[in-house]
Design a protein around this motif. Structure first.
Motif, PDB file in Angstrom:
ATOM      1  N   GLU A   1      -2.616  -3.750   6.580  1.00 40.16           N
ATOM      2  CA  GLU A   1      -4.313  -2.872   5.943  1.00 40.16           C
ATOM      3  C   GLU A   1      -5.348  -3.150   5.755  1.00 40.16           C
ATOM      4  O   GLU A   1      -6.080  -2.679   6.031  1.00 40.16           O
ATOM      5  CB  GLU A   1      -3.606  -2.516   4.115  1.00 40.16           C
TER       6      GLU A   1
ATOM      7  N   ASP B   1      -3.104   1.492   9.880  1.00 41.37           N
ATOM      8  CA  ASP B   1      -1.537   2.035   9.664  1.00 41.37           C
ATOM      9  C   ASP B   1      -0.941   2.346  10.338  1.00 41.37           C
ATOM     10  O   ASP B   1      -1.002   2.546  11.271  1.00 41.37           O
ATOM     11  CB  ASP B   1      -2.479   3.205   7.875  1.00 41.37           C
TER      12      ASP B   1
ATOM     13  N   SER C   1       1.455   6.451  -1.230  1.00 39.51           N
ATOM     14  CA  SER C   1       0.541   7.322  -0.540  1.00 39.51           C
ATOM     15  C   SER C   1       0.113   7.953  -1.322  1.00 39.51           C
ATOM     16  O   SER C   1       0.384   9.221  -1.161  1.00 39.51           O
ATOM     17  CB  SER C   1       0.871   7.273   1.358  1.00 39.51           C
TER      18      SER C   1
END
Lengths: 167, 251
Positions: free
Chosen positions: B125, B130, B249
């Motif tokens: 990250e 991602d 997320s």
């Protein structure tokens, strides 16, 4: 308990600010421009009760904050509050987690020595037998580009908040 | 009644016979009939859990939330001193010296081991990478992850730390770790399903005493373990909360 910061703890040149902590009142903080790099591969983990009082910290939390574990446990989580963070960010955090949802965002944290470090933070309510009994906060190393986006955004949010207070 | 036992499919193939020997040991220690069935992949495992065909499982932390909160499993024990950690590695001659230097489109060799993959992706990250901005190549084993790096099919590999450290020296010398996780609280655990509720105390007792006799120690050795530690209910809940923060997320 949370007191004012002490000049003897500060590394390097600093300036003084007073921040208003929700439910706790004013705190004098001493701030430097020294950024502590986030260590690779680590997670900074803490847990609080429902009032935001720290009940558990991991080793990475202790190392990055500059406080001892004994100083941290029992203190409000706002001991890390940096004056550059807008109040709206924490209002959004608390509204989200008190509603039982997960909050995620980029946060600039204040160290005991007056320095700072940026994190990508995720906070989750600890639900046991259907009730929120506390919160777990997990921070990881942020993407620097996201941090660079947050710096002017948070500065403008903070300026707006100060204007509102002045009016 | 015969109880159904399975092992999360990310177990090392080196230990397959070890798990069958462990099952034989456990049946004797408990005086119960237990059938061990190895699943081919996580899809097969999740279907078996969904259909309540699992009573005892050596579970990946990724599945802990579903097992404890949806299926009523009780965490029993975890490997002593054995948290799961990940390593991000590149070829030794790669020009990449830190994660932040990895560009979008980087080819990443990984496995279907869900917690290691998750930890690996979190360590990517800081480069702004991602699932959507890398090219993932799923490999059947960590040796094949190493092979993908050495053959130039991928720039970066995600390894379980123990698997990386157990690669042969000639292979390891051609690789370079960029970053190792130090998370310390994510671990596999042995969990009992609701049909084993009445056996939980006895299961914990025999498992925790396992390293105290030579036969038990041999069986543990066959699994690459030195012993078990108890998992308190709140510790398991804490790990589940932590895993949820890592898999979260925003909408």
């Amino acid at each position: 308990m949370i007191g004012d910061m002490h000049p003897g703890d500060i590394l390097g040149e600093y300036h003084e600010e007073v921040i208003q902590l929700y439910g706790l009142g004013p705190r004098k903080v001493l701030v430097t421009e020294r950024e502590a790099p986030y260590p690779d591969g680590r997670l900074i983990v803490s847990r609080t009760d429902t009032d935001g009082i720290i009940t558990h910290v991991n080793r990475s939390f202790v190392e990055m904050s500059g406080y001892t574990e004994a100083e941290l446990v029992g203190a409000p989580h706002s001991i890390l509050r940096h004056p550059d963070m807008p109040r709206a960010a924490f209002k959004d955090l608390w509204e989200t987690i008190e509603a039982g949802k997960i909050w995620q965002g980029y946060v600039k944290n204040l160290r005991k020595d007056g320095g700072f470090y940026w994190v990508k933070a995720t906070v989750i309510p600890n639900v046991r037998n259907g009730e929120i009994v506390g919160y777990t906060s997990v921070r990881r190393k942020p993407d620097r580009r996201k941090v660079e986006e947050c710096i002017p955004l948070y500065a403008s949010m903070k300026a707006k908040e100060e204007e509102e207070v002045a009016q | 009644m015969t109880y159904q036992f399975t092992v999360s499919p990310d177990f090392s193939p080196d230990y397959i016979s070890g798990w069958f020997i462990f099952n034989t040991w456990l049946q004797r220690a408990l005086g119960q009939s237990i059938h061990l069935e190895m699943m081919d992949d996580f899809q097969q495992l999740h279907q078996a859990i969904e259909e309540d065909r699992v009573d005892l499982i050596y579970a990946n932390p990724y599945d802990a939330s579903m097992l404890v909160r949806e299926k009523g499993f009780t965490p029993l024990v975890k490997p002593r001193g054995g948290s799961d950690e990940a390593v991000i590695a590149v070829r030794a001659d790669s020009g990449i010296d830190k994660v932040e230097s990895l560009p979008p489109g980087t080819r990443v060799a990984t496995t279907d081991d869900p917690d290691v993959h998750l930890m690996g992706m979190i360590m990517l990250e800081p480069a702004g990478l991602d699932q959507g901005s890398v090219e993932l190549k799923q490999c059947g084993s960590y040796v094949l992850v190493a092979k993908a790096l050495l053959q130039g099919a991928c720039e970066v590999g995600i390894f379980l730390d123990k698997a990386f450290d157990e690669l042969s020296r000639p292979i390891q010398s051609q690789l370079r770790p960029l970053v190792r996780s130090e998370i310390q609280v994510i671990h596999h655990s042995l969990m009992a399903g609701p049909r084993l509720d009445s056996e939980v105390e006895e299961l914990q007792r025999v498992l925790l005493a396992m390293d105290q006799d030579p036969r038990g120690r041999n069986v543990l050795q066959g699994l690459g373990l030195v012993g078990w530690e108890p998992v308190e209910e709140e510790e398991a809940e804490f790990m589940i909360d932590l895993m949820e923060t890592l898999t979260y997320s925003p909408g």
